[in-house]
Design an enzyme around this catalytic site. Structure first.
Site, PDB file in Angstrom:
ATOM      1  N   GLU A  63     -11.462  16.126  -1.836  1.00 38.53           N
ATOM      2  CA  GLU A  63     -11.888  17.426  -2.354  1.00 38.53           C
ATOM      3  C   GLU A  63     -11.375  18.564  -1.480  1.00 38.53           C
ATOM      4  O   GLU A  63     -10.981  19.617  -1.983  1.00 38.53           O
ATOM      5  CB  GLU A  63     -13.424  17.481  -2.425  1.00 38.53           C
ATOM      6  CG  GLU A  63     -14.045  16.398  -3.301  1.00 38.53           C
ATOM      7  CD  GLU A  63     -14.468  15.169  -2.510  1.00 38.53           C
ATOM      8  OE1 GLU A  63     -15.530  14.615  -2.830  1.00 38.53           O
ATOM      9  OE2 GLU A  63     -13.724  14.780  -1.580  1.00 38.53           O
ATOM     10  N   THR A 207      -5.922 -25.415   6.191  1.00 40.98           N
ATOM     11  CA  THR A 207      -4.721 -24.687   5.786  1.00 40.98           C
ATOM     12  C   THR A 207      -3.926 -24.250   7.002  1.00 40.98           C
ATOM     13  O   THR A 207      -2.685 -24.299   7.010  1.00 40.98           O
ATOM     14  CB  THR A 207      -5.110 -23.469   4.928  1.00 40.98           C
ATOM     15  OG1 THR A 207      -5.751 -23.929   3.740  1.00 40.98           O
ATOM     16  CG2 THR A 207      -3.889 -22.645   4.548  1.00 40.98           C
ATOM     17  N   ARG A 218       4.683  -8.956   3.944  1.00 40.62           N
ATOM     18  CA  ARG A 218       6.132  -8.823   4.120  1.00 40.62           C
ATOM     19  C   ARG A 218       6.770  -8.149   2.905  1.00 40.62           C
ATOM     20  O   ARG A 218       6.272  -8.266   1.790  1.00 40.62           O
ATOM     21  CB  ARG A 218       6.759 -10.204   4.346  1.00 40.62           C
ATOM     22  CG  ARG A 218       6.215 -10.898   5.600  1.00 40.62           C
ATOM     23  CD  ARG A 218       6.903 -12.215   5.888  1.00 40.62           C
ATOM     24  NE  ARG A 218       6.573 -13.272   4.957  1.00 40.62           N
ATOM     25  CZ  ARG A 218       5.453 -13.998   5.014  1.00 40.62           C
ATOM     26  NH1 ARG A 218       4.546 -13.743   5.939  1.00 40.62           N
ATOM     27  NH2 ARG A 218       5.238 -14.964   4.144  1.00 40.62           N
TER      28      ARG A 218
END
Length: 378
Positions: A63, A207, A218
Site C-alpha cells: 500500500e 531419501t 537450479r
C-alpha cells in the site's frame, strides 16, 4: 467512482483487484514471514496512478509503494489491496496512517488479515476516519496466494506440499533403495520453479542415504536462502552428504530425537561440524517437527519423500497440497489401474487423485503433472 451503477462498480473493482493480485504474485518466495500483498491506486475517473508490491519482510508494504507512486493523485482515489492494511507498528509503520494521510477516499480489500495484531482493526480504523471500506473482492485468489501465511498464523505450522514422481505402475524406483530417474527435463524445470517460491524442502533420512540429493533451486532465480530439512529421528545422516557442500544456498536442518542424539553423540557432533543445524526434540513426531520449523519462520514446505515421511505427514493430517509427476514408463509390473485413480506407493497412502480440490492436470514434456488441494483453501 462517480456516476456508475452498482454492477459497473463491482465489475471495475474486480478488474483493479486482479491488477493488485498480479503485483502480489511478484512477492512469492520473497516475503516470509510476511504475506504476499499487492496494491494499486485508481482515480475516480478509472485511471491507475500507483502500483505496489510487498517485496520483502522489513521493507515498505504494498500500500505504501502504491501511495508513494500515486503522490498527490491519491487524494480522493480508491486503494485496492489484496490484504487488510496493517494498523500496528512492526518493522514498518501502520499502513492505515499512510492511507488516511494520503487522502484516499475508498479502500477495497480482498480479505481480512488473520494476524492477531491486525484482524479487522485496520478496517475499523479506516471506517472511523470516514473512509468507505469494501471487503471480499477477489478473496478466493488472495487466499490461494497466501496459504503459507494463513496456515502459519492459524495452525502454527508450514503449509505442506507433498511432491512425488512415479512411473505408470506407481513405482518410485526400479527397486527399494535404488536411485531411479523417472521424470523428464521439463518436469524437473517445473519442480525447480516451485523450489524458488517456498521456504523449505523436506526429505526423510532414507531419501538422503539413497539419493544423496543437493536440494537446491537450479536454473531459476531465488532471492532468499532455501532451507533444507531432513527428518531423521534415528540420526542416520552422514556428515559427508552432498547437502553440506551447498550451505551457501541455505541452511541444512536435521530434525532428530533426543534419544538418537545421546546414542550417536559423535555423529551429532560431526554433523554440526559439517554445517548442520540439529533440531533435537523429545518427540520428533511430524506435527512437533513442523511447529518447530514454524518457530523458525518456515511457512511453506515441499515434502519430496520418501514414502515414510509422506506417510507420517498424512497420519498427522498436515498434507495441504499434492503434486504428482507421472512418467510414461513402467519399472515393475504393468499398471492395473490409471495413476489418476490411485497412486498409494508414491504418495505414502492410498489417495484418490480425483478427489483433489481445484485439480490441475498438465503435460510437462512427456510427463503428466496431477496436482490439487487436499482441503479447500480458506
Amino acid at each position: 467512482m462517480r456516476d456508475l451503477s452498482a454492477e459497473a462498480v463491482a465489475k471495475a473493482d474486480l478488474h483493479w483487484m486482479r491488477r493488485a493480485l498480479a503485483h502480489a504474485r511478484r512477492g512469492l518466495g520473497r516475503t516470509t514471514p510476511n504475506p504476499v500483498v499487492g496494491a494499486c491506486v485508481v482515480t475516480d475517473e478509472g485511471v491507475p496512478v500507483g502500483d505496489g508490491t510487498h517485496e520483502r519482510a522489513g521493507g515498505p508494504h504494498a500500500e505504501v509503494h502504491a501511495i508513494d507512486a500515486a503522490g498527490d493523485r491519491a487524494r480522493g482515489a480508491t486503494l485496492y489491496s489484496t490484504l487488510e492494511p496493517c494498523s500496528h507498528t512492526g518493522r514498518t509503520g501502520p499502513c492505515t496512517d499512510r492511507i488516511i494521510a494520503a487522502g484516499i477516499r475508498r479502500v477495497v480489500a480482498a480479505m481480512e488479515d488473520p494476524f492477531p495484531l491486525v484482524r479487522g482493526r485496520g478496517f475499523a480504523i479506516l471506517r472511523d476516519h470516514g473512509l468507505d471500506v469494501e471487503v471480499g473482492v477477489g478473496r478466493d485468489e488472495a487466499v490461494r496466494l497466501n496459504q503459507p501465511f494463513l496456515t502459519a498464523v492459524r495452525e502454527h505450522r508450514p503449509f505442506v506440499m507433498l511432491k512425488a514422481a512415479t512411473s505408470l505402475d506407481g513405482r518410485l524406483a526400479a527397486a527399494p533403495g535404488e536411485r531411479t530417474q523417472l521424470t523428464s527435463e521439463a518436469a524437473d524445470r517445473h519442480s525447480h520453479v516451485l523450489r524458488a517460491q517456498v521456504d523449505a524442502i523436506g526429505i526423510g533420512s532414507s531419501t538422503l542415504l539413497v539419493d544423496d540429493p543437493l536440494l537446491t533451486a537450479r536454473h531459476v532465480y531465488r532471492e532468499r536462502p532455501l532451507t533444507r530439512v531432513v527428518f531423521d529421528r534415528r540420526l542416520r545422516a552422514s556428515p559427508d552428504a552432498r547437502l553440506f557442500s551447498t550451505l551457501s544456498a541455505g541452511p541444512v536442518m536435521i530434525v532428530t530425537s533426543r534419544q538418537a542424539q545421546r546414542l550417536h553423540s559423535e555423529r551429532a557432533d560431526a554433523l554440526e561440524r559439517a554445517g548442520a543445524t540439529l533440531l533435537v526434540l523429545d518427540d520428533p513426531a511430524m506435527m512437533n517437527a513442523l511447529q518447530t520449523l514454524a518457530d523458525r519462520d518456515i511457512q511453506s514446505l515441499i515434502l519430496e519423500g520418501g514414502p515414510g515421511v509422506h506417510q507420517a505427514a498424512w497420519d498427522a493430517g498436515v498434507v495441504d497440497y499434492v503434486q504428482l509427476y507421472v512418467a510414461p514408463v513402467t519399472v515393475g509390473q504393468p499398471p492395473s489401474a490409471s495413476p489418476a485413480d490411485t497412486v498409494s506407493l508414491a504418495l505414502g497412502r492410498e489417495v484418490a487423485l480425483a478427489s483433489l480440490i481445484e485439480q490441475n492436470v498438465q503435460m510437462l514434456g512427456p510427463d503428466v503433472l496431477i496436482e490439487g488441494y487436499v482441503h479447500r483453501p480458506h
